[in-house]
Scaffold this motif. Structure first.
Motif, PDB file in Angstrom:
ATOM      1  N   GLU A  42       0.810  -1.227   0.000  1.00  0.00           N
ATOM      2  CA  GLU A  42       0.000   0.000   0.000  1.00  0.00           C
ATOM      3  C   GLU A  42       0.841   1.275   0.000  1.00  0.00           C
ATOM      4  OE1 GLU A  42       0.899  -0.906   4.270  1.00  0.00           O
ATOM      5  OE2 GLU A  42       0.347  -2.102   2.523  1.00  0.00           O
ATOM      6  N   ARG A  43       2.096   1.173   0.431  1.00  0.00           N
ATOM      7  CA  ARG A  43       2.995   2.337   0.464  1.00  0.00           C
ATOM      8  C   ARG A  43       4.137   2.222  -0.543  1.00  0.00           C
ATOM      9  NH1 ARG A  43       4.218   4.395   6.380  1.00  0.00           N
ATOM     10  NH2 ARG A  43       4.329   6.317   5.218  1.00  0.00           N
ATOM     11  N   ASP A  44       4.173   1.106  -1.291  1.00  0.00           N
ATOM     12  CA  ASP A  44       5.273   0.813  -2.201  1.00  0.00           C
ATOM     13  C   ASP A  44       6.607   1.002  -1.465  1.00  0.00           C
ATOM     14  OD1 ASP A  44       6.665   0.130  -4.495  1.00  0.00           O
ATOM     15  OD2 ASP A  44       6.562   2.133  -5.362  1.00  0.00           O
ATOM     16  N   SER A  45       6.691   0.353  -0.298  1.00  0.00           N
ATOM     17  CA  SER A  45       7.790   0.613   0.631  1.00  0.00           C
ATOM     18  C   SER A  45       8.285  -0.680   1.276  1.00  0.00           C
ATOM     19  CB  SER A  45       7.289   1.561   1.726  1.00  0.00           C
ATOM     20  OG  SER A  45       8.199   1.644   2.788  1.00  0.00           O
ATOM     21  N   TRP A  46       9.607  -0.791   1.391  1.00  0.00           N
ATOM     22  CA  TRP A  46      10.225  -1.860   2.163  1.00  0.00           C
ATOM     23  C   TRP A  46      10.517  -1.365   3.572  1.00  0.00           C
ATOM     24  CZ3 TRP A  46      10.697  -6.824   0.827  1.00  0.00           C
ATOM     25  CH2 TRP A  46      10.597  -7.145  -0.530  1.00  0.00           C
ATOM     26  N   LYS A  47      10.429  -2.281   4.545  1.00  0.00           N
ATOM     27  CA  LYS A  47      10.845  -2.009   5.921  1.00  0.00           C
ATOM     28  C   LYS A  47      11.709  -3.180   6.351  1.00  0.00           C
ATOM     29  CE  LYS A  47       9.185  -1.246  10.625  1.00  0.00           C
ATOM     30  NZ  LYS A  47       9.593  -2.454  11.343  1.00  0.00           N
ATOM     31  N   LEU A  48      12.938  -2.877   6.701  1.00  0.00           N
ATOM     32  CA  LEU A  48      13.912  -3.892   7.102  1.00  0.00           C
ATOM     33  C   LEU A  48      14.325  -3.621   8.541  1.00  0.00           C
ATOM     34  CD1 LEU A  48      15.741  -6.247   6.106  1.00  0.00           C
ATOM     35  CD2 LEU A  48      17.425  -4.503   5.499  1.00  0.00           C
ATOM     36  N   ASP A  49      14.060  -4.573   9.431  1.00  0.00           N
ATOM     37  CA  ASP A  49      14.459  -4.453  10.831  1.00  0.00           C
ATOM     38  C   ASP A  49      15.804  -5.137  11.009  1.00  0.00           C
ATOM     39  OD1 ASP A  49      12.045  -3.195  11.436  1.00  0.00           O
ATOM     40  OD2 ASP A  49      11.057  -5.076  11.947  1.00  0.00           O
ATOM     41  N   LEU A  50      16.775  -4.394  11.546  1.00  0.00           N
ATOM     42  CA  LEU A  50      18.147  -4.872  11.670  1.00  0.00           C
ATOM     43  C   LEU A  50      18.594  -4.888  13.122  1.00  0.00           C
ATOM     44  CD1 LEU A  50      19.575  -2.786   8.700  1.00  0.00           C
ATOM     45  CD2 LEU A  50      19.180  -5.253   8.718  1.00  0.00           C
ATOM     46  N   SER A  51      19.358  -5.909  13.479  1.00  0.00           N
ATOM     47  CA  SER A  51      19.897  -5.986  14.838  1.00  0.00           C
ATOM     48  C   SER A  51      21.409  -6.142  14.777  1.00  0.00           C
ATOM     49  CB  SER A  51      19.286  -7.166  15.599  1.00  0.00           C
ATOM     50  OG  SER A  51      19.762  -8.388  15.089  1.00  0.00           O
ATOM     51  N   PHE A  52      22.035  -5.845  15.911  1.00  0.00           N
ATOM     52  CA  PHE A  52      23.467  -6.029  16.067  1.00  0.00           C
ATOM     53  C   PHE A  52      23.719  -6.587  17.459  1.00  0.00           C
ATOM     54  CE2 PHE A  52      27.842  -4.835  16.874  1.00  0.00           C
ATOM     55  CZ  PHE A  52      28.439  -5.293  15.715  1.00  0.00           C
ATOM     56  N   ASN A  53      24.444  -7.690  17.524  1.00  0.00           N
ATOM     57  CA  ASN A  53      24.699  -8.368  18.802  1.00  0.00           C
ATOM     58  C   ASN A  53      23.404  -8.623  19.561  1.00  0.00           C
ATOM     59  OD1 ASN A  53      27.463  -8.525  18.402  1.00  0.00           O
ATOM     60  ND2 ASN A  53      27.866  -6.610  19.464  1.00  0.00           N
ATOM     61  N   GLY A  54      22.358  -9.014  18.829  1.00  0.00           N
ATOM     62  CA  GLY A  54      21.086  -9.342  19.448  1.00  0.00           C
ATOM     63  C   GLY A  54      20.215  -8.166  19.828  1.00  0.00           C
ATOM     64  N   GLN A  55      20.670  -6.953  19.562  1.00  0.00           N
ATOM     65  CA  GLN A  55      19.884  -5.764  19.913  1.00  0.00           C
ATOM     66  C   GLN A  55      19.296  -5.143  18.648  1.00  0.00           C
ATOM     67  OE1 GLN A  55      22.009  -2.667  21.942  1.00  0.00           O
ATOM     68  NE2 GLN A  55      20.201  -1.376  22.130  1.00  0.00           N
ATOM     69  N   TYR A  56      17.989  -5.006  18.634  1.00  0.00           N
ATOM     70  CA  TYR A  56      17.282  -4.345  17.540  1.00  0.00           C
ATOM     71  C   TYR A  56      17.716  -2.887  17.519  1.00  0.00           C
ATOM     72  CZ  TYR A  56      13.135  -2.338  15.193  1.00  0.00           C
ATOM     73  OH  TYR A  56      12.298  -1.663  14.364  1.00  0.00           O
ATOM     74  N   LEU A  57      18.266  -2.409  16.375  1.00  0.00           N
ATOM     75  CA  LEU A  57      18.803  -1.057  16.335  1.00  0.00           C
ATOM     76  C   LEU A  57      18.284  -0.186  15.199  1.00  0.00           C
ATOM     77  CD1 LEU A  57      22.618  -1.319  17.167  1.00  0.00           C
ATOM     78  CD2 LEU A  57      20.791  -0.426  18.585  1.00  0.00           C
ATOM     79  N   ILE A  58      18.129  -0.747  14.005  1.00  0.00           N
ATOM     80  CA  ILE A  58      17.830   0.100  12.844  1.00  0.00           C
ATOM     81  C   ILE A  58      16.608  -0.416  12.097  1.00  0.00           C
ATOM     82  CG2 ILE A  58      18.653   0.827  10.551  1.00  0.00           C
ATOM     83  CD1 ILE A  58      21.435   1.060  11.698  1.00  0.00           C
ATOM     84  N   GLU A  59      15.722   0.528  11.744  1.00  0.00           N
ATOM     85  CA  GLU A  59      14.660   0.290  10.779  1.00  0.00           C
ATOM     86  C   GLU A  59      15.104   0.967   9.491  1.00  0.00           C
ATOM     87  OE1 GLU A  59      10.513   0.347  13.325  1.00  0.00           O
ATOM     88  OE2 GLU A  59      11.181   2.178  12.368  1.00  0.00           O
ATOM     89  N   LEU A  60      15.254   0.196   8.427  1.00  0.00           N
ATOM     90  CA  LEU A  60      15.638   0.748   7.133  1.00  0.00           C
ATOM     91  C   LEU A  60      14.397   0.756   6.245  1.00  0.00           C
ATOM     92  CD1 LEU A  60      18.029   1.734   5.369  1.00  0.00           C
ATOM     93  CD2 LEU A  60      18.221  -0.636   4.572  1.00  0.00           C
ATOM     94  N   PHE A  61      14.025   1.943   5.770  1.00  0.00           N
ATOM     95  CA  PHE A  61      12.830   2.115   4.953  1.00  0.00           C
ATOM     96  C   PHE A  61      13.193   2.544   3.544  1.00  0.00           C
ATOM     97  CE2 PHE A  61      11.244   3.112   9.225  1.00  0.00           C
ATOM     98  CZ  PHE A  61      10.053   2.410   9.262  1.00  0.00           C
ATOM     99  N   SER A  62      12.344   2.165   2.602  1.00  0.00           N
ATOM    100  CA  SER A  62      12.391   2.753   1.265  1.00  0.00           C
ATOM    101  C   SER A  62      11.015   3.363   1.005  1.00  0.00           C
ATOM    102  CB  SER A  62      12.684   1.682   0.209  1.00  0.00           C
ATOM    103  OG  SER A  62      11.586   0.805   0.059  1.00  0.00           O
ATOM    104  N   PHE A  63      10.992   4.528   0.415  1.00  0.00           N
ATOM    105  CA  PHE A  63       9.755   5.177  -0.007  1.00  0.00           C
ATOM    106  C   PHE A  63       9.994   5.748  -1.394  1.00  0.00           C
ATOM    107  CE2 PHE A  63       9.366   5.623   4.646  1.00  0.00           C
ATOM    108  CZ  PHE A  63       8.118   5.037   4.831  1.00  0.00           C
ATOM    109  N   PRO A  64       9.019   5.672  -2.282  1.00  0.00           N
ATOM    110  CA  PRO A  64       9.220   6.245  -3.611  1.00  0.00           C
ATOM    111  C   PRO A  64       9.294   7.767  -3.554  1.00  0.00           C
ATOM    112  CG  PRO A  64       6.964   5.457  -3.364  1.00  0.00           C
ATOM    113  CD  PRO A  64       7.706   5.059  -2.123  1.00  0.00           C
ATOM    114  N   ASN A  65      10.160   8.332  -4.363  1.00  0.00           N
ATOM    115  CA  ASN A  65      10.270   9.789  -4.520  1.00  0.00           C
ATOM    116  C   ASN A  65      10.510  10.535  -3.214  1.00  0.00           C
ATOM    117  OD1 ASN A  65       9.666   9.482  -7.344  1.00  0.00           O
ATOM    118  ND2 ASN A  65       7.535   9.194  -6.723  1.00  0.00           N
ATOM    119  N   ASN A  66      11.321   9.984  -2.331  1.00  0.00           N
ATOM    120  CA  ASN A  66      11.595  10.707  -1.085  1.00  0.00           C
ATOM    121  C   ASN A  66      12.574  11.853  -1.351  1.00  0.00           C
ATOM    122  OD1 ASN A  66      13.938   9.256  -1.433  1.00  0.00           O
ATOM    123  ND2 ASN A  66      13.657   7.955   0.338  1.00  0.00           N
ATOM    124  N   PRO A  67      12.361  13.003  -0.701  1.00  0.00           N
ATOM    125  CA  PRO A  67      13.245  14.152  -0.940  1.00  0.00           C
ATOM    126  C   PRO A  67      14.584  13.981  -0.226  1.00  0.00           C
ATOM    127  CG  PRO A  67      11.625  14.691   0.723  1.00  0.00           C
ATOM    128  CD  PRO A  67      11.288  13.312   0.224  1.00  0.00           C
TER     129      PRO A  67
END
Length: 129
Positions: A40-65
């Motif tokens: 519905e948003r034409d968007s990826w959401k990637l949840d990333l962890s390091f050493n077992g700790q959730y740290l980064i949400e990586l998003f893609s959105f079309p035409n982001n400024p």
């Protein structure tokens, strides 16, 4: 005072999802917790962890400024990660074709640090333990 427990996550919007996914997993060493395509948003959401700790949400959105982020723009300045060896880290980054700035010394702690950019020029600092 607000009672905080810990940092939960940092959200990053990227311009080239496959390139940023590769950078954060293969270069930075984050582990994928979950990857979701939100049609519905034409968007990826990637949840990333390091050493077992959730740290980064990586998003893609079309035409982001684009956002001005370097060197002293208002807003998030950089994200920083602790490493055992600045020199070893720089060698690895350069071997993987990631340009890295000069090693600097923190005048208050005497510790070494340096900066490099993610694929969207988000400044990342490495700070020696």
């Amino acid at each position: 005072m607000l009672k905080l427990n810990k940092l939960h996550h940092i959200a990053i919007i990227c311009s080239d999802y496959p390139k940023s996914k590769k950078f954060y997993t293969e270069i930075m060493g984050f582990e994928i917790l979950q990857e979701v395509y939100r049609e519905e948003r034409d968007s990826w959401k990637l949840d990333l962890s390091f050493n077992g700790q959730y740290l980064i949400e990586l998003f893609s959105f079309p035409n982001n400024p684009p956002r001005v982020s370097w060197p002293e723009a208002r807003g998030l300045r950089h994200i920083a990660f602790e490493v055992d060896s600045i020199e070893d880290s720089i060698i690895f980054l350069k071997e993987n074709e990631v340009p890295v700035g000069d090693i600097m010394i923190d005048p208050h702690t005497g510790k070494k640090f340096c900066f490099f950019d993610d694929p969207d020029e988000l400044p990342i600092e490495l700070y020696e333990k």
